[in-house]
Design an enzyme around this catalytic site. Structure first.
Site, PDB file in Angstrom:
ATOM      1  N   ASP A   1       0.844  -1.195   0.000  1.00 19.37           N
ATOM      2  CA  ASP A   1       0.000   0.000   0.000  1.00 19.37           C
ATOM      3  C   ASP A   1       0.883   1.249   0.000  1.00 19.37           C
ATOM      4  OD1 ASP A   1      -3.207   0.512   0.941  1.00 19.37           O
ATOM      5  OD2 ASP A   1      -1.832   2.199   1.151  1.00 19.37           O
TER       6      ASP A   1
ATOM      7  N   ASN B   1     -13.128  -3.308   2.036  1.00 17.73           N
ATOM      8  CA  ASN B   1     -14.066  -2.201   2.170  1.00 17.73           C
ATOM      9  C   ASN B   1     -14.994  -2.149   0.951  1.00 17.73           C
ATOM     10  OD1 ASN B   1     -12.850  -1.307   4.584  1.00 17.73           O
ATOM     11  ND2 ASN B   1     -11.262  -0.236   3.430  1.00 17.73           N
TER      12      ASN B   1
ATOM     13  N   HIS C   1     -10.202  -5.179  -3.543  1.00 19.50           N
ATOM     14  CA  HIS C   1      -8.899  -5.516  -2.974  1.00 19.50           C
ATOM     15  C   HIS C   1      -9.045  -5.976  -1.538  1.00 19.50           C
ATOM     16  CE1 HIS C   1      -9.763  -1.213  -2.612  1.00 19.50           C
ATOM     17  NE2 HIS C   1      -9.162  -1.257  -1.426  1.00 19.50           N
TER      18      HIS C   1
ATOM     19  N   HIS D   1      -7.119  -6.024   1.960  1.00 17.51           N
ATOM     20  CA  HIS D   1      -6.017  -5.443   2.730  1.00 17.51           C
ATOM     21  C   HIS D   1      -5.458  -6.514   3.666  1.00 17.51           C
ATOM     22  CE1 HIS D   1      -6.934  -1.008   2.126  1.00 17.51           C
ATOM     23  NE2 HIS D   1      -8.123  -1.510   1.847  1.00 17.51           N
TER      24      HIS D   1
END
Ligand code: 5GP
Ligand code: ZN
Length: 114
Positions: A30, A87, A100, A102
């Site tokens: 990230d 999310n 995606h 995390h």
């Protein structure tokens, strides 16, 4: 998707610290890490969010979790622990509309949830 930053990273057209890549998925660090280890694991094909998942994507989603498991071991955070987050849309806090996962770890998470 030409205007999707994660599609561009998958295609090698935008720079990122790639930590895993195969025919189905790519993982990279990230840009703004929220923990000592913060990796994003994405399907190579453009899926906007969990809301757009098709039945045929089930194995692909399982694959993202298997990659997360492998990377957690590789990063040395498997035993200390980590958090996996996906999310979705505004209330979920999604800002990049290419699905995606995390992978966060390396320190204790501040919030139990939410
Ligand atoms: P979201 O808020 O959609 O769940 O997560 C998007 C994540 O992508 C954020 O943690 C953000 O820091 C990261 N991000 C945004 N743009 C880029 C980029 O260009 N490269 C990388 N490596 N990460 C990015
Ligand atoms: Zn995309």
């Amino acid at each position: 998707m030409k205007d999707c930053i994660f599609c561009r990273i998958v295609a090698g057209e935008s720079p990122a610290r790639i930590v895993f890549h195969d025919e189905q998925a790519t993982a990279f660090c990230d840009l703004n890490p929220a923990a000592p280890t913060h990796v994003l694991i994405v399907p190579n094909k453009h899926i906007v969010s969990v809301n757009q998942l098709a039945d045929e994507d089930e194995a692909l989603m399982g694959h993202l979790f298997t990659i997360a498991k492998r990377l957690a071991t590789q990063e040395g955070i498997a035993e200390s622990g980590y958090r996996l987050i996906v999310n979705t849309n505004a209330h979920g806090g999604q800002t990049i509309f290419h699905l995606h996962l995390h992978l966060l770890g390396g320190s204790r998470m501040k919030h139990p949830m939410g």
